[in-house]
Design a protein around this motif. Structure first.
Motif, PDB file in Angstrom:
ATOM      1  N   TRP A  40       0.847  -1.184   0.000  1.00 54.69           N
ATOM      2  CA  TRP A  40       0.000   0.000   0.000  1.00 54.69           C
ATOM      3  C   TRP A  40       0.889   1.242   0.000  1.00 54.69           C
ATOM      4  CZ3 TRP A  40      -5.137  -0.381  -0.573  1.00 54.69           C
ATOM      5  CH2 TRP A  40      -5.739  -1.595  -0.278  1.00 54.69           C
ATOM      6  N   TYR A  41       0.433   2.280  -0.667  1.00 54.66           N
ATOM      7  CA  TYR A  41       1.159   3.547  -0.701  1.00 54.66           C
ATOM      8  C   TYR A  41       0.390   4.588   0.120  1.00 54.66           C
ATOM      9  CZ  TYR A  41       3.923   1.436  -4.334  1.00 54.66           C
ATOM     10  OH  TYR A  41       4.760   0.592  -5.022  1.00 54.66           O
ATOM     11  N   TYR A  42       1.100   5.209   1.039  1.00 54.92           N
ATOM     12  CA  TYR A  42       0.514   6.233   1.903  1.00 54.92           C
ATOM     13  C   TYR A  42       0.224   7.488   1.077  1.00 54.92           C
ATOM     14  CZ  TYR A  42       0.782  10.198   5.122  1.00 54.92           C
ATOM     15  OH  TYR A  42       0.562  11.359   5.786  1.00 54.92           O
ATOM     16  N   ILE A  43      -0.984   8.030   1.257  1.00 52.45           N
ATOM     17  CA  ILE A  43      -1.381   9.244   0.541  1.00 52.45           C
ATOM     18  C   ILE A  43      -1.428  10.450   1.472  1.00 52.45           C
ATOM     19  CG2 ILE A  43      -3.250  10.361  -0.744  1.00 52.45           C
ATOM     20  CD1 ILE A  43      -3.938   7.530  -1.777  1.00 52.45           C
ATOM     21  N   GLY A  44      -2.079  10.280   2.611  1.00 63.52           N
ATOM     22  CA  GLY A  44      -2.207  11.410   3.520  1.00 63.52           C
ATOM     23  C   GLY A  44      -2.853  11.005   4.824  1.00 63.52           C
ATOM     24  N   VAL A  45      -2.935  11.986   5.728  1.00 66.80           N
ATOM     25  CA  VAL A  45      -3.475  11.754   7.063  1.00 66.80           C
ATOM     26  C   VAL A  45      -4.363  12.941   7.446  1.00 66.80           C
ATOM     27  CG1 VAL A  45      -1.449  12.739   8.211  1.00 66.80           C
ATOM     28  CG2 VAL A  45      -2.861  11.098   9.446  1.00 66.80           C
ATOM     29  N   ALA A  46      -5.381  12.650   8.242  1.00 68.03           N
ATOM     30  CA  ALA A  46      -6.301  13.684   8.711  1.00 68.03           C
ATOM     31  C   ALA A  46      -6.505  13.533  10.213  1.00 68.03           C
ATOM     32  CB  ALA A  46      -7.646  13.536   7.988  1.00 68.03           C
ATOM     33  N   SER A  47      -6.855  14.650  10.848  1.00 67.29           N
ATOM     34  CA  SER A  47      -7.157  14.616  12.275  1.00 67.29           C
ATOM     35  C   SER A  47      -7.939  15.865  12.646  1.00 67.29           C
ATOM     36  CB  SER A  47      -5.879  14.549  13.112  1.00 67.29           C
ATOM     37  OG  SER A  47      -6.196  14.370  14.483  1.00 67.29           O
ATOM     38  N   TRP A  48      -8.350  15.925  13.895  1.00 67.76           N
ATOM     39  CA  TRP A  48      -9.008  17.131  14.383  1.00 67.76           C
ATOM     40  C   TRP A  48      -8.040  18.041  15.126  1.00 67.76           C
ATOM     41  CZ3 TRP A  48     -12.747  13.306  16.913  1.00 67.76           C
ATOM     42  CH2 TRP A  48     -12.135  12.619  17.953  1.00 67.76           C
ATOM     43  N   LYS A 161     -14.011  16.059   6.235  1.00 68.09           N
ATOM     44  CA  LYS A 161     -14.569  17.330   6.694  1.00 68.09           C
ATOM     45  C   LYS A 161     -16.066  17.247   6.960  1.00 68.09           C
ATOM     46  CE  LYS A 161     -11.302  20.461   4.464  1.00 68.09           C
ATOM     47  NZ  LYS A 161     -11.155  21.523   3.439  1.00 68.09           N
ATOM     48  N   CYS A 162     -16.707  16.220   6.460  1.00 67.02           N
ATOM     49  CA  CYS A 162     -18.154  16.050   6.623  1.00 67.02           C
ATOM     50  C   CYS A 162     -18.490  16.046   8.118  1.00 67.02           C
ATOM     51  CB  CYS A 162     -18.582  14.748   5.961  1.00 67.02           C
ATOM     52  SG  CYS A 162     -20.348  14.603   5.730  1.00 67.02           S
ATOM     53  N   GLY A 163     -19.326  16.949   8.540  1.00 63.68           N
ATOM     54  CA  GLY A 163     -19.670  17.049   9.948  1.00 63.68           C
ATOM     55  C   GLY A 163     -18.809  18.050  10.693  1.00 63.68           C
ATOM     56  N   ASP A 164     -17.869  18.686  10.008  1.00 64.68           N
ATOM     57  CA  ASP A 164     -17.005  19.722  10.592  1.00 64.68           C
ATOM     58  C   ASP A 164     -16.257  19.269  11.836  1.00 64.68           C
ATOM     59  OD1 ASP A 164     -17.592  21.669   8.662  1.00 64.68           O
ATOM     60  OD2 ASP A 164     -19.449  22.202   9.693  1.00 64.68           O
ATOM     61  N   ILE A 165     -15.816  18.012  11.852  1.00 66.05           N
ATOM     62  CA  ILE A 165     -15.070  17.504  12.999  1.00 66.05           C
ATOM     63  C   ILE A 165     -13.587  17.387  12.651  1.00 66.05           C
ATOM     64  CG2 ILE A 165     -14.763  15.540  14.547  1.00 66.05           C
ATOM     65  CD1 ILE A 165     -17.787  15.058  14.278  1.00 66.05           C
ATOM     66  N   ILE A 166     -13.284  16.740  11.538  1.00 66.20           N
ATOM     67  CA  ILE A 166     -11.895  16.534  11.120  1.00 66.20           C
ATOM     68  C   ILE A 166     -11.580  17.532  10.012  1.00 66.20           C
ATOM     69  CG2 ILE A 166     -10.283  14.903  10.066  1.00 66.20           C
ATOM     70  CD1 ILE A 166     -11.832  12.676  11.456  1.00 66.20           C
ATOM     71  N   ASP A 167     -10.629  18.427  10.290  1.00 61.75           N
ATOM     72  CA  ASP A 167     -10.332  19.465   9.308  1.00 61.75           C
ATOM     73  C   ASP A 167      -8.842  19.776   9.161  1.00 61.75           C
ATOM     74  OD1 ASP A 167      -9.975  20.645  11.767  1.00 61.75           O
ATOM     75  OD2 ASP A 167     -11.175  22.428  11.324  1.00 61.75           O
ATOM     76  N   LYS A 168      -7.999  18.918   9.707  1.00 59.18           N
ATOM     77  CA  LYS A 168      -6.549  19.088   9.597  1.00 59.18           C
ATOM     78  C   LYS A 168      -6.008  17.967   8.705  1.00 59.18           C
ATOM     79  CE  LYS A 168      -6.748  22.098  13.042  1.00 59.18           C
ATOM     80  NZ  LYS A 168      -7.707  23.103  12.761  1.00 59.18           N
ATOM     81  N   PHE A 169      -5.144  18.329   7.745  1.00 59.67           N
ATOM     82  CA  PHE A 169      -4.636  17.347   6.784  1.00 59.67           C
ATOM     83  C   PHE A 169      -3.145  17.542   6.535  1.00 59.67           C
ATOM     84  CE2 PHE A 169      -9.054  18.103   5.792  1.00 59.67           C
ATOM     85  CZ  PHE A 169      -9.553  16.833   5.674  1.00 59.67           C
ATOM     86  N   VAL A 170      -2.476  16.438   6.271  1.00 59.53           N
ATOM     87  CA  VAL A 170      -1.118  16.447   5.731  1.00 59.53           C
ATOM     88  C   VAL A 170      -1.146  15.448   4.578  1.00 59.53           C
ATOM     89  CG1 VAL A 170       1.314  15.944   6.114  1.00 59.53           C
ATOM     90  CG2 VAL A 170      -0.028  17.006   7.940  1.00 59.53           C
ATOM     91  N   ILE A 171      -0.911  15.942   3.369  1.00 55.55           N
ATOM     92  CA  ILE A 171      -0.909  15.093   2.180  1.00 55.55           C
ATOM     93  C   ILE A 171       0.546  14.910   1.739  1.00 55.55           C
ATOM     94  CG2 ILE A 171      -1.726  14.826  -0.192  1.00 55.55           C
ATOM     95  CD1 ILE A 171      -3.952  14.745   2.011  1.00 55.55           C
ATOM     96  N   SER A 172       0.907  13.675   1.471  1.00 58.74           N
ATOM     97  CA  SER A 172       2.271  13.331   1.070  1.00 58.74           C
ATOM     98  C   SER A 172       2.603  13.974  -0.282  1.00 58.74           C
ATOM     99  CB  SER A 172       2.362  11.803   0.961  1.00 58.74           C
ATOM    100  OG  SER A 172       3.552  11.403   0.384  1.00 58.74           O
TER     101      SER A 172
END
Length: 185
Positions: A40-48, A161-172
């Protein structure tokens, strides 16, 4: 068995009515099939919270392999191109029949694996890691191909972002050559 089938049906209907609802997590038995085992190839990560994903800002790219371990475990080994170095790491997920799809990683963190169909990507895997005592959460996106479209990244961001809970991202960014996974050739 009838109760599980009924709950599955209710959940499927709820997903249609509530688009922000995540898909049903994959069990360790499903993850142990050829569809999910392998590279698998990592694409990105999300968090709140930014601090939950800050360490991924220095990751240019990563390739991982999901393997079946002993005694109901799954092992994800990865080679990260980070700070101009190759770093090999591994995480072990312990599956317990009483926990259903919830797996324990390292005793204090939990992991859930989801099918990429949630973002309309049949060749994707979504991994959520969380620590209930600290509120730590990471949701990572992986794909079978090292080439990723902006459309896929946008679908991931939109669902997160759906639900406005997780809105922080780091994309490789994927500007450097992928590192070799140790022990996989």
């Amino acid at each position: 068995m009838v109760l599980i089938t009924l709950l599955g049906l209710i959940y499927a209907v709820a997903q249609v009515l509530v688009p922000c609802l995540p898909p049903a997590p994959l069990s360790s038995e499903v993850l142990s099939t050829d569809k999910y085992l392998g590279k698998w190839y990592y694409i990105g990560v999300a968090s709140w919270k930014d601090e939950d994903i800050d360490s991924y800002k220095s990751v240019d790219n990563s390739v991982a392999e999901l393997k079946k371990g002993e005694n109901n475990t799954l092992i994800m080994a990865a080679a990260l191109q980070q700070n101009d170095q190759c770093n090999n790491m591994a995480w072990t997920y312990q599956a317990y029949p009483n926990f259903g799809p919830l797996m324990i990683e390292g005793g204090e963190r939990y992991g859930l694996f989801f099918d990429g169909e949630w973002i309309k990507c049949s060749s994707c895997l979504i991994v959520a890691k969380f620590h209930p005592n600290t509120g730590y959460l990471r949701v990572m996106l992986f794909a079978r191909s090292e080439n990723t479209s902006d459309d896929l990244v946008n679908k991931f961001k939109s669902k997160m972002k759906c639900g406005d809970i997780i809105d922080k991202f780091v994309i490789s960014p994927r500007t450097k050559e992928f590192c070799q996974l140790e022990g996989t050739g």
